[in-house]
Write an enzyme that holds these catalytic residues in place. Structure first.
Site, mmCIF file in Angstrom:
data_model
loop_
_atom_site.group_PDB
_atom_site.id
_atom_site.type_symbol
_atom_site.label_atom_id
_atom_site.label_comp_id
_atom_site.label_asym_id
_atom_site.label_seq_id
_atom_site.Cartn_x
_atom_site.Cartn_y
_atom_site.Cartn_z
ATOM 1 N N GLY A 11 0.813 -1.222 0.000
ATOM 2 C CA GLY A 11 0.000 0.000 0.000
ATOM 3 C C GLY A 11 0.840 1.263 0.000
ATOM 4 O O GLY A 11 0.609 2.182 0.794
ATOM 5 N N GLY A 15 -0.323 8.033 1.435
ATOM 6 C CA GLY A 15 -0.368 7.968 2.903
ATOM 7 C C GLY A 15 0.890 7.459 3.565
ATOM 8 O O GLY A 15 2.009 7.748 3.144
ATOM 9 N N ASP A 66 -1.132 -6.631 -5.067
ATOM 10 C CA ASP A 66 -2.488 -6.488 -4.534
ATOM 11 C C ASP A 66 -2.610 -7.496 -3.401
ATOM 12 O O ASP A 66 -2.502 -8.708 -3.635
ATOM 13 C CB ASP A 66 -3.513 -6.783 -5.643
ATOM 14 C CG ASP A 66 -4.955 -6.635 -5.160
ATOM 15 O OD1 ASP A 66 -5.209 -6.761 -3.946
ATOM 16 O OD2 ASP A 66 -5.830 -6.400 -6.013
ATOM 17 N N SER A 144 -1.268 -1.471 12.471
ATOM 18 C CA SER A 144 -2.603 -1.637 13.052
ATOM 19 C C SER A 144 -3.186 -0.248 13.283
ATOM 20 O O SER A 144 -3.150 0.609 12.391
ATOM 21 C CB SER A 144 -2.472 -2.463 14.341
ATOM 22 O OG SER A 144 -3.673 -2.536 15.028
ATOM 23 N N TYR A 158 -13.955 -2.108 10.874
ATOM 24 C CA TYR A 158 -12.551 -1.682 10.784
ATOM 25 C C TYR A 158 -11.813 -2.147 12.044
ATOM 26 O O TYR A 158 -10.726 -2.722 11.963
ATOM 27 C CB TYR A 158 -12.489 -0.154 10.640
ATOM 28 C CG TYR A 158 -11.087 0.403 10.583
ATOM 29 C CD1 TYR A 158 -10.260 0.159 9.493
ATOM 30 C CD2 TYR A 158 -10.587 1.189 11.622
ATOM 31 C CE1 TYR A 158 -8.971 0.674 9.436
ATOM 32 C CE2 TYR A 158 -9.301 1.718 11.577
ATOM 33 C CZ TYR A 158 -8.507 1.457 10.478
ATOM 34 O OH TYR A 158 -7.221 1.962 10.426
ATOM 35 N N ALA A 160 -12.617 -4.583 13.976
ATOM 36 C CA ALA A 160 -12.505 -6.049 13.970
ATOM 37 C C ALA A 160 -11.301 -6.494 13.135
ATOM 38 O O ALA A 160 -10.567 -7.414 13.522
ATOM 39 C CB ALA A 160 -13.785 -6.671 13.421
ATOM 40 N N LYS A 162 -8.573 -4.813 12.612
ATOM 41 C CA LYS A 162 -7.322 -4.444 13.290
ATOM 42 C C LYS A 162 -7.122 -5.272 14.561
ATOM 43 O O LYS A 162 -5.986 -5.606 14.909
ATOM 44 C CB LYS A 162 -7.300 -2.939 13.599
ATOM 45 C CG LYS A 162 -7.286 -2.050 12.350
ATOM 46 C CD LYS A 162 -6.041 -2.252 11.491
ATOM 47 C CE LYS A 162 -5.951 -1.259 10.346
ATOM 48 N NZ LYS A 162 -4.776 -1.458 9.481
ATOM 49 N N THR A 193 -4.122 11.482 6.113
ATOM 50 C CA THR A 193 -3.818 10.733 4.891
ATOM 51 C C THR A 193 -5.121 10.638 4.098
ATOM 52 O O THR A 193 -6.155 11.170 4.525
ATOM 53 C CB THR A 193 -3.341 9.294 5.194
ATOM 54 O OG1 THR A 193 -4.451 8.580 5.743
ATOM 55 C CG2 THR A 193 -2.177 9.239 6.149
HETATM 56 N N1 LIG Z 1 -4.368 7.618 8.685
HETATM 57 C C1 LIG Z 1 -4.770 7.217 9.883
HETATM 58 O O1 LIG Z 1 -5.282 8.000 10.685
HETATM 59 C C2 LIG Z 1 -4.542 5.793 10.292
HETATM 60 C C3 LIG Z 1 -4.582 5.496 11.662
HETATM 61 C C4 LIG Z 1 -4.340 4.192 12.070
HETATM 62 C C5 LIG Z 1 -4.061 3.213 11.138
HETATM 63 N N2 LIG Z 1 -4.047 3.528 9.814
HETATM 64 C C6 LIG Z 1 -3.732 2.435 8.872
HETATM 65 O O2 LIG Z 1 -2.613 2.797 8.106
HETATM 66 C C7 LIG Z 1 -2.608 2.067 6.886
HETATM 67 C C8 LIG Z 1 -2.339 3.029 5.728
HETATM 68 O O3 LIG Z 1 -3.425 3.931 5.638
HETATM 69 P P1 LIG Z 1 -3.244 5.465 5.293
HETATM 70 O O4 LIG Z 1 -3.742 6.233 6.445
HETATM 71 O O5 LIG Z 1 -1.904 5.731 4.770
HETATM 72 O O6 LIG Z 1 -4.384 5.641 4.146
HETATM 73 P P2 LIG Z 1 -4.289 5.660 2.553
HETATM 74 O O7 LIG Z 1 -3.516 6.837 2.108
HETATM 75 O O8 LIG Z 1 -5.700 5.505 2.093
HETATM 76 O O9 LIG Z 1 -3.445 4.359 2.193
HETATM 77 C C9 LIG Z 1 -3.990 3.074 2.127
HETATM 78 C C10 LIG Z 1 -3.160 2.278 1.172
HETATM 79 O O10 LIG Z 1 -3.652 0.914 1.143
HETATM 80 C C11 LIG Z 1 -3.709 0.548 -0.212
HETATM 81 N N3 LIG Z 1 -4.578 -0.584 -0.488
HETATM 82 C C12 LIG Z 1 -5.903 -0.719 -0.276
HETATM 83 N N4 LIG Z 1 -6.324 -1.923 -0.726
HETATM 84 C C13 LIG Z 1 -5.235 -2.546 -1.243
HETATM 85 C C14 LIG Z 1 -4.999 -3.803 -1.856
HETATM 86 N N5 LIG Z 1 -5.997 -4.671 -2.074
HETATM 87 N N6 LIG Z 1 -3.733 -4.130 -2.237
HETATM 88 C C15 LIG Z 1 -2.719 -3.269 -2.051
HETATM 89 N N7 LIG Z 1 -2.880 -2.048 -1.502
HETATM 90 C C16 LIG Z 1 -4.124 -1.698 -1.099
HETATM 91 C C17 LIG Z 1 -4.148 1.805 -0.937
HETATM 92 O O11 LIG Z 1 -3.897 1.642 -2.305
HETATM 93 P P3 LIG Z 1 -4.828 2.269 -3.497
HETATM 94 O O12 LIG Z 1 -4.218 3.620 -3.753
HETATM 95 O O13 LIG Z 1 -4.622 1.328 -4.634
HETATM 96 O O14 LIG Z 1 -6.224 2.320 -2.982
HETATM 97 C C18 LIG Z 1 -3.237 2.806 -0.259
HETATM 98 O O15 LIG Z 1 -1.941 2.756 -0.802
HETATM 99 C C19 LIG Z 1 -3.975 1.377 6.794
HETATM 100 O O16 LIG Z 1 -3.829 0.019 7.150
HETATM 101 C C20 LIG Z 1 -4.801 2.110 7.838
HETATM 102 O O17 LIG Z 1 -5.808 1.293 8.379
HETATM 103 C C21 LIG Z 1 -4.277 4.784 9.368
#
Ligand SMILES: NC(=O)c1ccc[n+]([C@@H]2O[C@H](COP(=O)([O-])OP(=O)(O)OC[C@H]3O[C@@H](n4cnc5c(N)ncnc54)[C@H](OP(=O)(O)O)[C@@H]3O)[C@@H](O)[C@H]2O)c1
Length: 298
Positions: A11, A15, A66, A144, A158, A160, A162, A193
């Site tokens: 991913g 972000g 993916d 996580s 979500y 669940a 994590k 993000t």
């Molecule tokens: N931001 C927060 O506040 C926060 C807090 C706690 C945890 N997190 C966790 O941090 C992680 C990254 O999230 P982020 O905040 O950076 O958001 P984000 O910018 O939306 O990034 C999510 C990434 O996951 C990718 N993804 C989704 N489905 C996928 C798949 N089937 N195969 C490969 N890649 C896939 C997306 O790719 P596409 O561009 O192709 O969709 C994107 O690169 C996530 O696990 C999220 O739950 C975020």
């Protein structure tokens, strides 16, 4: 082991994943920034990363991965192994959220988010572990969330996914300790993000006709999260510190947030409770990290 690591991140299009890829590469680590569909939906993101690597001569490579597709995961891991000869760190970062009441979330939506956020890690860890066991070293990192320790109404599925990831990452830690491989978990709070804009909305709204004020929960929580969201670079910097911590010294859980919300206390209580359970079952020694020397025939 060389202090510069070979790191595969899922991913990495946007972000945390994108920032981790750039940050780790800027510190000399070889990074495989993986993303789904780098020739299509993520073409711009893939090109930007490749251009950055070229311009700054960074050890940063884009690969397709993916996390919901076994063949795609195995191919990316194989390619990284062929190009770098080893994978020291895997960062399970790909994920998204579902927003809305539990009953309004269809079974299909629940399965899909579990397939990405939880089974995605299962696939990636299973693909890379045979190589790490041969290397006799490695780090599985799981991105996580505070939502992996606290249940947030309106975001139940979500949470669940994590919570499931937390169990996976912790069980792997105990089982891999004797192999010289570590498993750690990062628990970010809210950060700016694309994650909030990418939330899938629970589809079966007719189910919640009688819920009244409870229908406002997801909106209220979403507003609270976005209004307190911090700079996502903090998470990338925390991950850099974990990657650069010597093997055997990395913590199981790493909370990264301006607000603890009690997560640190839960983690401290769980650490002592788990240690008591392992001792009661006679497993303390088997689950303690052992540094292994590299396999002679690898
Ligand atoms: N931001 C927060 O506040 C926060 C807090 C706690 C945890 N997190 C966790 O941090 C992680 C990254 O999230 P982020 O905040 O950076 O958001 P984000 O910018 O939306 O990034 C999510 C990434 O996951 C990718 N993804 C989704 N489905 C996928 C798949 N089937 N195969 C490969 N890649 C896939 C997306 O790719 P596409 O561009 O192709 O969709 C994107 O690169 C996530 O696990 C999220 O739950 C975020």
């Amino acid at each position: 082991m060389d202090s510069k690591q070979v790191v595969l991140i899922t991913g990495s299009s946007t972000g945390f994943g994108r920032l981790m890829a750039e940050t780790l590469a800027h510190h000399g680590h070889t990074v495989f920034a993986t993303m789904r569909d780098p020739a299509g939906r993520n073409a711009t993101n893939a090109t930007e990363l490749r251009e950055l690597a070229k311009k700054e001569s960074l050890p940063l490579h884009v690969l397709e991965l993916d996390v919901t597709d076994d063949a795609s995961v195995e191919q990316a891991v194989r390619t990284a192994m062929e190009q770098a000869g080893r994978i020291d760190v895997v960062i399970n970062n790909a994920g998204y959220g579902v927003s809305g009441l539990m009953e309004a979330t269809t079974t299909e939506q629940a399965q899909q988010v579990m397939d990405t956020n939880f089974f995605g890690c299962v696939r990636v860890n299973r693909a890379v572990l045979p190589y790490m066991r041969r290397q006799r070293s490695g780090l599985l990192l799981h991105i996580s969330s505070g939502a992996g320790r606290l249940v947030i109404p309106g975001f139940g599925f979500y949470c669940a996914t994590k919570f499931a990831m937390e169990a996976l990452g912790e069980a792997y830690r105990y089982e891999l300790a004797g192999q010289g491989i570590e498993s750690s978990i990062v628990e970010p709070g809210a950060y700016q993000t694309a994650v909030f804009g990418n939330f899938v909305i629970a589809a079966d709204k007719a189910r919640t006709d009688t819920y009244g004020a409870a229908n406002q929960i997801a909106g209220k929580v979403g507003a609270a999260l976005t209004s307190t969201a911090g700079n996502a670079q903090e998470v990338a910097d925390a991950v850099l510190r974990i990657v650069e911590t010597p093997a055997g010294e990395r913590q199981l859980r790493n909370r990264v947030s301006a607000l603890s919300l009690g997560v640190d206390e839960i983690n401290a209580l769980c650490a002592s409770t788990q240690a008591r359970m392992l001792e009661a079952f006679g497993l303390s020694e088997t689950t303690t990290f052992v540094r292994r020397s590299a396999a002679a025939n690898y």
